[in-house]
Design a protein around this motif. Structure first.
Motif, PDB file in Angstrom:
ATOM      1  N   TRP A  81      -3.577  -8.046 -13.984  1.00  0.00           N
ATOM      2  CA  TRP A  81      -4.636  -8.904 -13.461  1.00  0.00           C
ATOM      3  C   TRP A  81      -4.129  -9.744 -12.293  1.00  0.00           C
ATOM      4  CZ3 TRP A  81      -9.370  -8.314 -15.688  1.00  0.00           C
ATOM      5  CH2 TRP A  81      -9.392  -7.595 -16.878  1.00  0.00           C
ATOM      6  N   ALA A  84      -0.837  -8.223 -19.182  1.00  0.00           N
ATOM      7  CA  ALA A  84      -1.371  -8.485 -20.521  1.00  0.00           C
ATOM      8  C   ALA A  84      -1.023  -7.303 -21.414  1.00  0.00           C
ATOM      9  CB  ALA A  84      -2.872  -8.691 -20.460  1.00  0.00           C
ATOM     10  N   ALA A  87      -0.351 -12.617 -22.910  1.00  0.00           N
ATOM     11  CA  ALA A  87      -0.342 -12.839 -21.459  1.00  0.00           C
ATOM     12  C   ALA A  87       1.072 -13.155 -20.971  1.00  0.00           C
ATOM     13  CB  ALA A  87      -1.293 -13.973 -21.098  1.00  0.00           C
ATOM     14  N   LEU A 130     -11.489 -11.087 -21.353  1.00  0.00           N
ATOM     15  CA  LEU A 130     -11.466 -11.006 -22.814  1.00  0.00           C
ATOM     16  C   LEU A 130     -12.812 -11.417 -23.398  1.00  0.00           C
ATOM     17  CD1 LEU A 130      -7.961 -12.473 -23.763  1.00  0.00           C
ATOM     18  CD2 LEU A 130      -8.732 -10.102 -24.020  1.00  0.00           C
ATOM     19  N   SER A 131     -13.411 -12.451 -22.817  1.00  0.00           N
ATOM     20  CA  SER A 131     -14.735 -12.888 -23.273  1.00  0.00           C
ATOM     21  C   SER A 131     -15.774 -11.802 -23.028  1.00  0.00           C
ATOM     22  CB  SER A 131     -15.154 -14.178 -22.564  1.00  0.00           C
ATOM     23  OG  SER A 131     -14.327 -15.237 -22.962  1.00  0.00           O
ATOM     24  N   LYS A 170     -15.375  -8.919 -25.661  1.00  0.00           N
ATOM     25  CA  LYS A 170     -15.199  -9.289 -27.068  1.00  0.00           C
ATOM     26  C   LYS A 170     -15.973  -8.394 -28.032  1.00  0.00           C
ATOM     27  CE  LYS A 170     -18.527 -13.030 -26.836  1.00  0.00           C
ATOM     28  NZ  LYS A 170     -18.670 -14.474 -26.832  1.00  0.00           N
ATOM     29  N   ALA A 211      -4.104 -15.247 -14.810  1.00  0.00           N
ATOM     30  CA  ALA A 211      -4.436 -15.463 -16.220  1.00  0.00           C
ATOM     31  C   ALA A 211      -5.907 -15.812 -16.424  1.00  0.00           C
ATOM     32  CB  ALA A 211      -3.545 -16.553 -16.801  1.00  0.00           C
ATOM     33  N   GLY A 212      -6.484 -16.538 -15.498  1.00  0.00           N
ATOM     34  CA  GLY A 212      -7.898 -16.903 -15.622  1.00  0.00           C
ATOM     35  C   GLY A 212      -8.801 -15.676 -15.630  1.00  0.00           C
ATOM     36  N   TYR A 268      -7.962 -12.680 -16.609  1.00  0.00           N
ATOM     37  CA  TYR A 268      -7.728 -12.006 -17.886  1.00  0.00           C
ATOM     38  C   TYR A 268      -8.500 -12.682 -19.009  1.00  0.00           C
ATOM     39  CZ  TYR A 268      -5.178 -10.715 -22.151  1.00  0.00           C
ATOM     40  OH  TYR A 268      -4.839 -10.307 -23.410  1.00  0.00           O
ATOM     41  N   ARG A 269      -8.440 -13.975 -19.079  1.00  0.00           N
ATOM     42  CA  ARG A 269      -9.111 -14.695 -20.162  1.00  0.00           C
ATOM     43  C   ARG A 269     -10.631 -14.546 -20.079  1.00  0.00           C
ATOM     44  NH1 ARG A 269      -4.226 -17.640 -19.908  1.00  0.00           N
ATOM     45  NH2 ARG A 269      -3.281 -17.637 -21.957  1.00  0.00           N
ATOM     46  N   ARG A 270     -11.171 -14.565 -18.872  1.00  0.00           N
ATOM     47  CA  ARG A 270     -12.617 -14.344 -18.719  1.00  0.00           C
ATOM     48  C   ARG A 270     -12.989 -12.910 -19.119  1.00  0.00           C
ATOM     49  NH1 ARG A 270     -11.537 -17.975 -14.729  1.00  0.00           N
ATOM     50  NH2 ARG A 270     -11.135 -16.453 -13.097  1.00  0.00           N
TER      51      ARG A 270
END
Length: 95
Positions: free
Chosen positions: A55, A3, A85, A65-66, A69, A58-59, A61-63
């Motif tokens: 990471w 990322a 990503a 980010l939340s 935030k 991708a999952g 990484y996206r979690r």
């Protein structure tokens, strides 16, 4: 998974930005799937910075980010609007 989030940071904000970047990395480090990360500054364009993390997928990484935030929100105005990503295609370690 790699990322890369790039930022354009005015020189007058660079010290605060570096501190905030460290806080984001600390938050990411506590998330599942985090492998490593760094905050980097361009040697050719000192206003260009990159938050680079690795990471397990991708999952994760996206979690993360939340989860980060609130730390990331103040820096959003400095972000370069581009995909962040990247899927690993080929990797090779040094000798």
């Amino acid at each position: 998974m790699l990322a890369v989030i790039r930022y354009i940071v005015p020189e007058s904000q660079s010290q605060d930005f570096a501190k905030q970047g460290q806080t984001i990395l600390d938050t990411f480090a506590g998330q599942a799937g985090y492998q490593r990360g760094r905050l980097a500054r361009s040697v050719d364009e000192p206003n260009l910075w990159a938050l680079v993390t690795e990471w397990e997928g991708a999952g994760f990484y996206r979690r993360a980010l939340s989860a980060a935030k609130m730390e990331m929100y103040p820096l959003m105005i400095l972000m370069v609007n581009e995909p962040s990503a990247y899927e690993d295609v080929h990797m090779r370690d040094g000798a």
